[in-house]
Scaffold this motif. Structure first.
Motif, PDB file in Angstrom:
ATOM      1  N   VAL A 159      28.224  39.595  32.584  1.00  0.00           N
ATOM      2  CA  VAL A 159      28.123  38.117  32.537  1.00  0.00           C
ATOM      3  C   VAL A 159      27.606  37.694  30.833  1.00  0.00           C
ATOM      4  N   LEU A 160      26.382  37.897  30.456  1.00  0.00           N
ATOM      5  CA  LEU A 160      25.738  37.302  29.508  1.00  0.00           C
ATOM      6  C   LEU A 160      27.304  38.167  27.862  1.00  0.00           C
ATOM      7  N   GLU A 161      26.688  39.674  28.490  1.00  0.00           N
ATOM      8  CA  GLU A 161      27.503  40.051  27.068  1.00  0.00           C
ATOM      9  C   GLU A 161      28.670  39.108  26.721  1.00  0.00           C
ATOM     10  N   LEU A 162      29.457  38.559  27.980  1.00  0.00           N
ATOM     11  CA  LEU A 162      31.058  38.472  28.194  1.00  0.00           C
ATOM     12  C   LEU A 162      30.992  36.925  27.647  1.00  0.00           C
ATOM     13  N   VAL A 163      29.610  35.843  27.706  1.00  0.00           N
ATOM     14  CA  VAL A 163      29.658  34.577  27.090  1.00  0.00           C
ATOM     15  C   VAL A 163      28.987  35.045  25.923  1.00  0.00           C
ATOM     16  N   PHE A 164      28.603  35.855  25.114  1.00  0.00           N
ATOM     17  CA  PHE A 164      28.222  35.760  24.028  1.00  0.00           C
ATOM     18  C   PHE A 164      29.069  35.791  23.190  1.00  0.00           C
ATOM     19  N   PHE A 165      30.516  36.786  23.692  1.00  0.00           N
ATOM     20  CA  PHE A 165      31.998  37.281  22.624  1.00  0.00           C
ATOM     21  C   PHE A 165      32.806  36.704  23.075  1.00  0.00           C
ATOM     22  N   LEU A 166      32.609  34.962  24.345  1.00  0.00           N
ATOM     23  CA  LEU A 166      33.516  33.606  24.447  1.00  0.00           C
ATOM     24  C   LEU A 166      32.798  33.296  23.461  1.00  0.00           C
ATOM     25  N   LEU A 167      31.399  32.840  22.997  1.00  0.00           N
ATOM     26  CA  LEU A 167      31.141  32.356  21.841  1.00  0.00           C
ATOM     27  C   LEU A 167      31.235  32.558  20.338  1.00  0.00           C
ATOM     28  N   GLY A 168      31.221  33.717  20.412  1.00  0.00           N
ATOM     29  CA  GLY A 168      32.157  34.792  18.937  1.00  0.00           C
ATOM     30  C   GLY A 168      33.222  33.861  18.474  1.00  0.00           C
ATOM     31  N   LEU A 169      34.086  34.571  19.880  1.00  0.00           N
ATOM     32  CA  LEU A 169      35.739  33.896  19.618  1.00  0.00           C
ATOM     33  C   LEU A 169      36.255  32.827  19.899  1.00  0.00           C
ATOM     34  N   SER A 170      35.131  31.788  19.669  1.00  0.00           N
ATOM     35  CA  SER A 170      34.858  30.386  19.920  1.00  0.00           C
ATOM     36  C   SER A 170      34.986  30.044  18.117  1.00  0.00           C
ATOM     37  N   PHE A 171      33.518  30.638  17.946  1.00  0.00           N
ATOM     38  CA  PHE A 171      33.238  30.233  16.363  1.00  0.00           C
ATOM     39  C   PHE A 171      34.659  30.595  15.655  1.00  0.00           C
ATOM     40  N   LYS A 172      34.969  32.273  15.655  1.00  0.00           N
ATOM     41  CA  LYS A 172      35.871  32.454  15.072  1.00  0.00           C
ATOM     42  C   LYS A 172      37.004  31.644  15.289  1.00  0.00           C
ATOM     43  N   ASN A 173      36.978  31.342  16.279  1.00  0.00           N
ATOM     44  CA  ASN A 173      38.178  30.384  15.916  1.00  0.00           C
ATOM     45  C   ASN A 173      38.822  29.004  15.355  1.00  0.00           C
ATOM     46  N   LYS A 174      37.099  28.064  15.605  1.00  0.00           N
ATOM     47  CA  LYS A 174      36.707  26.956  14.843  1.00  0.00           C
ATOM     48  C   LYS A 174      36.775  27.532  12.734  1.00  0.00           C
ATOM     49  N   SER A 175      35.873  28.269  12.573  1.00  0.00           N
ATOM     50  CA  SER A 175      36.233  28.666  11.438  1.00  0.00           C
ATOM     51  C   SER A 175      37.071  28.967  10.887  1.00  0.00           C
ATOM     52  N   GLU A 176      38.373  29.928  11.368  1.00  0.00           N
ATOM     53  CA  GLU A 176      39.191  30.079  11.000  1.00  0.00           C
ATOM     54  C   GLU A 176      40.409  28.728  10.654  1.00  0.00           C
ATOM     55  N   LEU A 177      39.976  27.446  11.898  1.00  0.00           N
ATOM     56  CA  LEU A 177      40.382  26.565  11.263  1.00  0.00           C
ATOM     57  C   LEU A 177      40.083  25.838  10.737  1.00  0.00           C
ATOM     58  N   ILE A 178      38.662  25.599  10.414  1.00  0.00           N
ATOM     59  CA  ILE A 178      38.727  24.911   9.479  1.00  0.00           C
ATOM     60  C   ILE A 178      39.100  25.434   8.234  1.00  0.00           C
ATOM     61  N   LYS A 179      39.431  26.701   7.483  1.00  0.00           N
ATOM     62  CA  LYS A 179      39.566  27.537   6.281  1.00  0.00           C
ATOM     63  C   LYS A 179      40.776  26.741   5.796  1.00  0.00           C
ATOM     64  N   ARG A 180      42.179  27.262   7.148  1.00  0.00           N
ATOM     65  CA  ARG A 180      43.089  26.500   7.202  1.00  0.00           C
ATOM     66  C   ARG A 180      43.526  24.855   7.018  1.00  0.00           C
ATOM     67  N   VAL A 181      42.394  24.406   7.664  1.00  0.00           N
ATOM     68  CA  VAL A 181      42.574  22.713   7.044  1.00  0.00           C
ATOM     69  C   VAL A 181      41.623  22.198   5.288  1.00  0.00           C
ATOM     70  N   LYS A 182      41.028  23.548   4.641  1.00  0.00           N
ATOM     71  CA  LYS A 182      40.777  23.275   3.693  1.00  0.00           C
ATOM     72  C   LYS A 182      41.898  23.340   2.345  1.00  0.00           C
ATOM     73  N   GLU A 183      42.356  25.014   2.931  1.00  0.00           N
ATOM     74  CA  GLU A 183      43.592  25.413   1.741  1.00  0.00           C
ATOM     75  C   GLU A 183      44.886  24.280   2.440  1.00  0.00           C
ATOM     76  N   GLN A 184      45.035  24.114   2.941  1.00  0.00           N
ATOM     77  CA  GLN A 184      46.493  22.762   3.187  1.00  0.00           C
ATOM     78  C   GLN A 184      45.897  21.292   2.545  1.00  0.00           C
ATOM     79  N   GLU A 185      44.076  21.077   2.265  1.00  0.00           N
ATOM     80  CA  GLU A 185      44.095  20.215   1.802  1.00  0.00           C
ATOM     81  C   GLU A 185      44.748  20.252   0.761  1.00  0.00           C
ATOM     82  N   ALA A 186      43.685  21.621  -0.185  1.00  0.00           N
ATOM     83  CA  ALA A 186      43.695  22.479  -1.361  1.00  0.00           C
ATOM     84  C   ALA A 186      44.902  22.538  -2.460  1.00  0.00           C
ATOM     85  N   LEU A 187      45.737  22.448  -1.075  1.00  0.00           N
ATOM     86  CA  LEU A 187      47.483  22.800  -1.401  1.00  0.00           C
ATOM     87  C   LEU A 187      47.903  21.614  -1.923  1.00  0.00           C
TER      88      LEU A 187
END
Length: 244
Positions: free
Chosen positions: A200-228
């Motif tokens: 259970v604890l392993e999967l909790v950290f995996f889920l946190l990692g996925l949320s972090f990656k998803n958030k980071s990619e979203l921020i990156k896309r927003v910055k790229e769109q702003e730059a364009l």
């Protein structure tokens, strides 16, 4: 107590599975799908271990002789697929990607041998060793991720390593209880309790990692769109200056 804990743990995993499948349907990112499939295998293992332990039927014998190994193999394959997709090993860590691919094929080979032995022979000792080889392999992969996280100091690696560290730690406690033949007279003296907690604890950290990656990619896309957008406005402004 142990059976109740198993059902509670299964419920927690079920909620995590639904969350990951929802995210996959929304984002279509395969790491969510692979993690959900890995979680489903672990969910079924924990649920059946809690339910089958109270029965003595033909399914009970089939489960302990074959189905539990099938779920363990399925979980291992989806776990490796998740790790490769989550870390993007194909582009970022090519050597690791090759090792993980070899690991997947080796696990499938073990499964084929185990299946043949289970249904066409009466040799149970070799099956026992094959199951232990698979567990040692998964433990080795977990320890390798922890080592690489300390070496690479990458945020995504850290989440993966933290999840593996929890599973390794609680698996060691579980194994210690088994080897010392401690009687499961209470929940906290049960080897299964610690193993399930580690999952259970392993999967909790995996889920946190996925949320972090998803958030980071979203921020990156927003910055790229702003730059364009800024670049387009700059070009439009320069055209207006040229006209003047």
């Amino acid at each position: 107590e142990l059976i109740v804990f198993g059902y509670v743990t299964s419920g927690v995993l079920l909620m995590m599975i639904l969350f990951m499948l929802s995210n996959y349907l929304i984002s279509r990112k395969r790491e969510f799908l692979y993690n959900a499939l890995y979680s489903i295998c672990m969910f079924l293992l924990i649920f059946f271990n809690s339910h089958v332990a109270r029965t003595n039927t033909g399914f009970t014998n089939l489960y302990y002789s074959y189905i539990d190994f099938l779920l363990l193999v399925g979980g291992a394959i989806f776990y490796i697929a998740f790790a490769r997709r989550f870390l993007n090993t194909k582009n970022n860590y090519r050597s690791l990607d090759i090792v993980l691919k070899i690991g997947e094929r080796f696990i499938l080979l073990l499964f084929c041998i185990y299946t043949c032995l289970n249904f066409f022979t009466q040799t149970y000792e070799i099956q026992f060793y094959l199951e232990n080889i698979l567990k040692i392999l998964l433990l080795s992969i977990g320890i390798a991720f922890i080592y690489l996280a300390l070496k690479k100091r990458d945020r995504l690696f850290t989440y993966l390593a933290a999840g593996n560290a929890m599973l390794v730690l609680f698996s060691i406690i579980s194994l210690t209880l088994i080897l010392t033949s401690v009687k499961a007279i209470s929940l906290f003296k049960s080897a299964i309790f610690y193993y399930n907690t580690g999952i259970v604890l392993e999967l909790v950290f995996f889920l946190l990692g996925l949320s972090f990656k998803n958030k980071s990619e979203l921020i990156k896309r927003v910055k790229e769109q702003e730059a364009l957008k800024l670049e387009a406005e700059k070009q439009e402004y320069e055209k207006q200056i040229e006209i003047i």
